[in-house]
Write a protein that holds these residues in place. Structure first.
Motif, mmCIF file in Angstrom:
data_model
loop_
_atom_site.group_PDB
_atom_site.id
_atom_site.type_symbol
_atom_site.label_atom_id
_atom_site.label_comp_id
_atom_site.label_asym_id
_atom_site.label_seq_id
_atom_site.Cartn_x
_atom_site.Cartn_y
_atom_site.Cartn_z
ATOM 1 N N UNK A 255 8.510 -5.414 -10.874
ATOM 2 C CA UNK A 255 9.129 -5.443 -9.545
ATOM 3 C C UNK A 255 9.392 -4.019 -9.096
ATOM 4 N N UNK A 256 9.137 -3.760 -7.824
ATOM 5 C CA UNK A 256 9.283 -2.416 -7.281
ATOM 6 C C UNK A 256 9.895 -2.514 -5.898
ATOM 7 N N UNK A 257 10.911 -1.685 -5.678
ATOM 8 C CA UNK A 257 11.588 -1.687 -4.380
ATOM 9 C C UNK A 257 11.514 -0.286 -3.794
ATOM 10 N N UNK A 258 11.151 -0.197 -2.530
ATOM 11 C CA UNK A 258 11.052 1.105 -1.862
ATOM 12 C C UNK A 258 11.576 1.001 -0.442
ATOM 13 N N UNK A 259 11.972 2.150 0.064
ATOM 14 C CA UNK A 259 12.383 2.243 1.457
ATOM 15 C C UNK A 259 11.151 2.489 2.308
ATOM 16 N N UNK B 231 4.337 4.869 -2.581
ATOM 17 C CA UNK B 231 4.647 4.337 -3.897
ATOM 18 C C UNK B 231 3.342 4.097 -4.649
ATOM 19 N N UNK B 232 3.348 4.401 -5.947
ATOM 20 C CA UNK B 232 2.147 4.234 -6.768
ATOM 21 C C UNK B 232 2.344 3.130 -7.784
ATOM 22 N N UNK B 233 1.388 2.204 -7.814
ATOM 23 C CA UNK B 233 1.391 1.095 -8.760
ATOM 24 C C UNK B 233 0.411 1.409 -9.884
ATOM 25 N N UNK B 234 0.869 1.152 -11.096
ATOM 26 C CA UNK B 234 0.067 1.492 -12.267
ATOM 27 C C UNK B 234 -0.773 0.304 -12.730
ATOM 28 N N UNK C 246 5.217 -6.958 -7.946
ATOM 29 C CA UNK C 246 5.745 -7.416 -6.652
ATOM 30 C C UNK C 246 6.454 -6.254 -5.990
ATOM 31 N N UNK C 247 5.915 -5.822 -4.867
ATOM 32 C CA UNK C 247 6.461 -4.688 -4.123
ATOM 33 C C UNK C 247 7.252 -5.206 -2.927
ATOM 34 N N UNK C 248 8.463 -4.701 -2.793
ATOM 35 C CA UNK C 248 9.296 -5.028 -1.642
ATOM 36 C C UNK C 248 9.688 -3.740 -0.951
ATOM 37 N N UNK C 249 9.364 -3.635 0.313
ATOM 38 C CA UNK C 249 9.688 -2.454 1.106
ATOM 39 C C UNK C 249 10.651 -2.858 2.213
ATOM 40 N N UNK C 250 11.778 -2.151 2.281
ATOM 41 C CA UNK C 250 12.795 -2.507 3.293
ATOM 42 C C UNK C 250 13.132 -1.311 4.180
#
Lengths: 114, 112
Positions: A10-14, A19-22, A110-114
């Protein structure tokens, strides 16, 4: 055990941040793929690479970038240009010519950007 | 161009009932066809594949699929559903390459 690992789960970003996914595989596969999955839309191909130092755009490459410096690794960067980055991202690999299209998948990020 | 159509985004069955998930493909040449299963928040796992050998293909967990060229279909079946079969199922096609074209998926619910 051979397989594909993706991190983090799980990854959360503004909004506005890259953002880099491995994605790492130890299956000795030449080809690697990135997919995006949204509810009701199946899997859509973002980028794929059939050999080290070479990659091609898939169907929805805008706002994404990749690199393939090593056979085992195929990181995906979601840039701030991607308008709707919140999604489930899946990495896969295959051995060209042997599996007739069979791909092996990682567990996803699962990337969530808010 | 290749494409895959999965009829029914949701299918519900009772435990012990027949499972039938439909997949039709469009192709001008014989395809390779695949069924994958995805459990919640996980990656995809290969259930079975058709690569121009036997038209009836048996996979893992008791699933099988039959390639019917005349109907351009590759429907997935299981004689008796189990609660653990609840998942999303994807049909996919490729043509002599390793790029896969996926259907939009069918979510299978199994009721006790």
């Amino acid at each position: 055990d051979g397989g594909i690992t993706q991190s983090p789960k799980y990854l959360f970003r503004k909004e506005g941040q890259n953002v880099t996914l491995s994605c790492e595989q130890n299956l000795n596969h030449d080809a690697m793929y990135w997919y995006r999955q949204d509810p009701g839309q199946g899997l859509r191909l973002i980028y794929y690479s059939q050999i080290v130092n070479d990659f091609q755009k898939g169907d929805i490459a805008e706002g994404y970038s990749v690199s393939r410096e090593k056979k085992e690794s195929f990181p995906l960067t979601v840039t701030s240009a991607q308008k709707n980055p919140t999604a489930f991202y899946l990495c896969a690999s295959s051995s060209p010519g042997q599996g007739k299209g069979e791909q092996y998948f990682g567990p996803g990020t699962r990337l969530t950007v808010t | 161009a290749q494409s895959v159509t999965q009829l029914g985004s949701h299918v519900s069955v009772s435990e012990g009932a027949l499972v039938l998930l439909r997949c039709n493909y469009s192709s001008s040449v014989p395809p390779y066809l695949f069924w994958y299963v995805q459990y919640p928040n996980q990656g995809l796992q290969l259930l079975l594949k058709y690569t121009s050998a036997a038209t009836l293909v048996k996979g893992i967990n008791g699933f099988e699929a039959e390639f019917k060229k005349s109907e351009t279909s590759f429907h997935l079946t299981k004689p008796s559903a189990h609660m653990s079969d609840a998942a999303e199922y994807f049909c996919a096609v490729s043509h002599y390459t390793d790029k896969l074209i996926f259907g939009t998926g069918t979510r299978l619910q199994v009721f006790p």
